[in-house]
Enzyme design. Structure first.
Site, PDB file in Angstrom:
ATOM      1  N   CYS A  41     -12.726 -28.578   6.196  1.00  0.00           N
ATOM      2  CA  CYS A  41     -11.455 -27.898   5.929  1.00  0.00           C
ATOM      3  C   CYS A  41     -10.301 -28.900   5.977  1.00  0.00           C
ATOM      4  O   CYS A  41     -10.239 -29.751   6.860  1.00  0.00           O
ATOM      5  CB  CYS A  41     -11.243 -26.789   6.959  1.00  0.00           C
ATOM      6  SG  CYS A  41      -9.692 -25.898   6.766  1.00  0.00           S
ATOM      7  N   ASP A  48      -8.034  -7.549   0.239  1.00  0.00           N
ATOM      8  CA  ASP A  48      -7.119  -7.762   1.366  1.00  0.00           C
ATOM      9  C   ASP A  48      -7.882  -7.402   2.625  1.00  0.00           C
ATOM     10  O   ASP A  48      -8.766  -6.540   2.589  1.00  0.00           O
ATOM     11  CB  ASP A  48      -5.880  -6.848   1.274  1.00  0.00           C
ATOM     12  CG  ASP A  48      -6.196  -5.445   1.745  1.00  0.00           C
ATOM     13  OD1 ASP A  48      -6.826  -4.690   0.987  1.00  0.00           O
ATOM     14  OD2 ASP A  48      -5.863  -5.101   2.901  1.00  0.00           O
ATOM     15  N   CYS A  50      -7.218 -28.277  11.252  1.00  0.00           N
ATOM     16  CA  CYS A  50      -8.443 -29.093  11.240  1.00  0.00           C
ATOM     17  C   CYS A  50      -8.147 -30.581  11.088  1.00  0.00           C
ATOM     18  O   CYS A  50      -8.946 -31.407  11.526  1.00  0.00           O
ATOM     19  CB  CYS A  50      -9.383 -28.621  10.136  1.00  0.00           C
ATOM     20  SG  CYS A  50     -10.091 -27.003  10.494  1.00  0.00           S
ATOM     21  N   HIS A  99      -5.929 -21.799  10.145  1.00  0.00           N
ATOM     22  CA  HIS A  99      -7.280 -22.210   9.723  1.00  0.00           C
ATOM     23  C   HIS A  99      -8.014 -21.072   9.025  1.00  0.00           C
ATOM     24  O   HIS A  99      -8.572 -21.257   7.940  1.00  0.00           O
ATOM     25  CB  HIS A  99      -8.127 -22.729  10.883  1.00  0.00           C
ATOM     26  CG  HIS A  99      -9.553 -22.828  10.451  1.00  0.00           C
ATOM     27  ND1 HIS A  99     -10.005 -23.831   9.625  1.00  0.00           N
ATOM     28  CD2 HIS A  99     -10.603 -21.968  10.614  1.00  0.00           C
ATOM     29  CE1 HIS A  99     -11.268 -23.599   9.313  1.00  0.00           C
ATOM     30  NE2 HIS A  99     -11.650 -22.482   9.903  1.00  0.00           N
ATOM     31  N   ASP A 104       0.861  -1.177   0.000  1.00  0.00           N
ATOM     32  CA  ASP A 104       0.000   0.000   0.000  1.00  0.00           C
ATOM     33  C   ASP A 104       0.908   1.242   0.000  1.00  0.00           C
ATOM     34  O   ASP A 104       2.133   1.128   0.014  1.00  0.00           O
ATOM     35  CB  ASP A 104      -0.970  -0.033   1.184  1.00  0.00           C
ATOM     36  CG  ASP A 104      -0.253  -0.041   2.534  1.00  0.00           C
ATOM     37  OD1 ASP A 104       0.975   0.169   2.579  1.00  0.00           O
ATOM     38  OD2 ASP A 104      -0.936  -0.281   3.553  1.00  0.00           O
ATOM     39  N   CYS A 155      -7.041 -27.982   6.340  1.00  0.00           N
ATOM     40  CA  CYS A 155      -5.824 -27.342   6.855  1.00  0.00           C
ATOM     41  C   CYS A 155      -5.191 -28.201   7.962  1.00  0.00           C
ATOM     42  O   CYS A 155      -5.826 -29.109   8.507  1.00  0.00           O
ATOM     43  CB  CYS A 155      -6.118 -25.931   7.359  1.00  0.00           C
ATOM     44  SG  CYS A 155      -6.762 -25.822   9.040  1.00  0.00           S
TER      45      CYS A 155
HETATM   46 ZN   LIG Z   1      -9.046 -25.616   8.960  1.00  0.00          ZN
END
Ligand SMILES: [Zn+2]
Length: 395
Positions: A325, A287, A330, A356, A101, A327
């Site tokens: 999920c 963003d 998880c 996550h 930015d 990830c």
């Molecule tokens: Zn997750």
């Protein structure tokens, strides 16, 4: 790895629109550090790091581009120090695309004793009270030293609410500043003056449309910004407290007025629902600190809405945060364990929760892209909003 790049050919920045579905757009843009698929979400790496996250985990979660904050990096460790390290990519060890930015937003929100004149902004550092000046030219020079792949023009960030008269005056100043930013970039591309290191000769520059919540000012700003000519266009000054329907209306009207052949970036938004709703209105880039900041406060986004990990309901819940999920958090840990870590003040809580939430945001973008490709975006949108329920209201 940055590819060798012939300065004489100008920036390699190229946006390609691959498909549309209603106003939603599927595309990609090319930068000196690789490709970004759009619609894209950019995790915020304020100090050259996404808080509580290793770059390795950003890559695993599907991040293709990260945002760096010019104001923070300029004050500490300093843009000249970063230029001497070979630019921001090399300094932080991230070889993929970066956007910076202009620093303006933080000058308006964080800095002390700021005064704004036609020349630029004078302010005192929130760290040590030292005095600095940020002009449009200086914002371009600092970002040239940082060497991001996409630099933003300096704009004036107006507080909400503002009168039509104040918004008009501020918007017109932002247009004049945008014009100075573009002239400065063209000078750096042609022949950098002594004292300005250009760390990334292929850097692109985006203009920013302002004008508050006033449709006529947004139109005027969009037309004037497009007339200057940038590689992409952002919509600034939203997500600052205006009603959500008003934000969506401004996004819809402004996006429709921007060139089809350039990416459109909605700055500082938003909730997962905002991403879906604004893709539906023609936005390509986002963003927001929400996934990372909320993670550190124990709020987790899931395909079934939000959950608060500190709640007693999670104390003996052996399920993952989100069964849908994939990830690391998880697939390895239960809600009960994450609640325990959070209540114990363990730093790992911030890391696991952030991983996550970022995965959820980036996965949502991936699903949005797949739906546009298949021509099923509207169905995806309805289903996404239905499953997330009215989670926006119980945050
Ligand atoms: Zn997750």
């Amino acid at each position: 790895m940055g590819r060798p790049f012939d300065k004489a050919q100008g920036t390699p920045f190229r946006f390609t629109l691959r498909a549309t579905d209603g106003a939603a757009r599927l595309g990609e843009f090319e930068t000196p550090h690789g490709l970004v698929h759009t619609p894209a979400f950019m995790p915020v790496g304020t100090q050259g790091a996404v808080k509580a996250t290793l770059h390795r985990d950003l890559i695993d979660s599907g991040a293709e581009i990260v945002l760096g904050n010019t104001y923070h990096l300029f004050l500490r460790p300093g843009d000249e120090l970063i230029a001497r390290r070979g630019g921001l990519h090399r300094f932080i060890g991230w070889n993929r695309p970066l956007l910076t930015d202009s620093g303006g937003f933080q000058v308006f929100s964080l800095a002390e004793r700021r005064t704004i004149t036609e020349e630029g902004a004078e302010f005192q550092s929130h760290l040590d009270g030292s005095r600095h000046q940020l002009t449009p030219e200086r914002a371009v020079d600092i970002q040239a030293r940082l060497g991001s792949d996409v630099a933003m023009v300096l704009d004036e960030c107006l507080a909400y609410p503002a009168t039509h008269e104040a918004a008009a005056e501020s918007m017109q100043r932002s247009v004049r500043w945008a014009s100075r930013c573009r002239a400065r970039l063209e000078r750096l591309r042609a022949e950098p003056p002594p004292g300005v290191t250009v760390s990334n000769a292929g850097q692109a520059q985006f203009g920013i449309v302002q004008g508050g919540v006033f449709a006529d000012l947004r139109r005027e700003s969009a037309d004037a910004t497009v007339a200057i000519g940038f590689e992409g266009y952002a919509i600034g000054g939203l997500s600052v407290g205006e009603p959500i329907d008003q934000m969506y209306a401004v996004v819809q009207e402004t996006a429709a007025r921007l060139p089809v052949a350039a990416p459109r970036y909605l700055m500082g938004a938003g909730t997962p629902e905002d991403l879906v709703e604004c893709v539906a209105r023609g936005i390509d880039m986002f963003d927001c600190v929400m996934p990372t900041r909320n993670a550190r406060n124990g709020q987790l986004f899931t395909s079934q809405g939000r959950i608060n990990i500190k709640n007693a309901a999670q104390a003996e819940d052996d399920r993952p945060v989100d069964p849908a999920c994939g990830c690391y958090t998880c697939t390895h840990h239960s809600r009960a364990y994450l609640r325990h870590l959070y209540l114990a003040g363990e730093m790992t809580a911030g890391a696991l929760n952030t991983l996550h939430n970022l995965t959820f945001y980036l996965d949502t973008m991936k699903r949005i892209r797949e739906a546009i490709q298949l021509g099923t975006f509207e169905r995806f949108r309805q289903e996404f909003l239905r499953l997330s329920g009215d989670s926006r209201t119980n945050s």
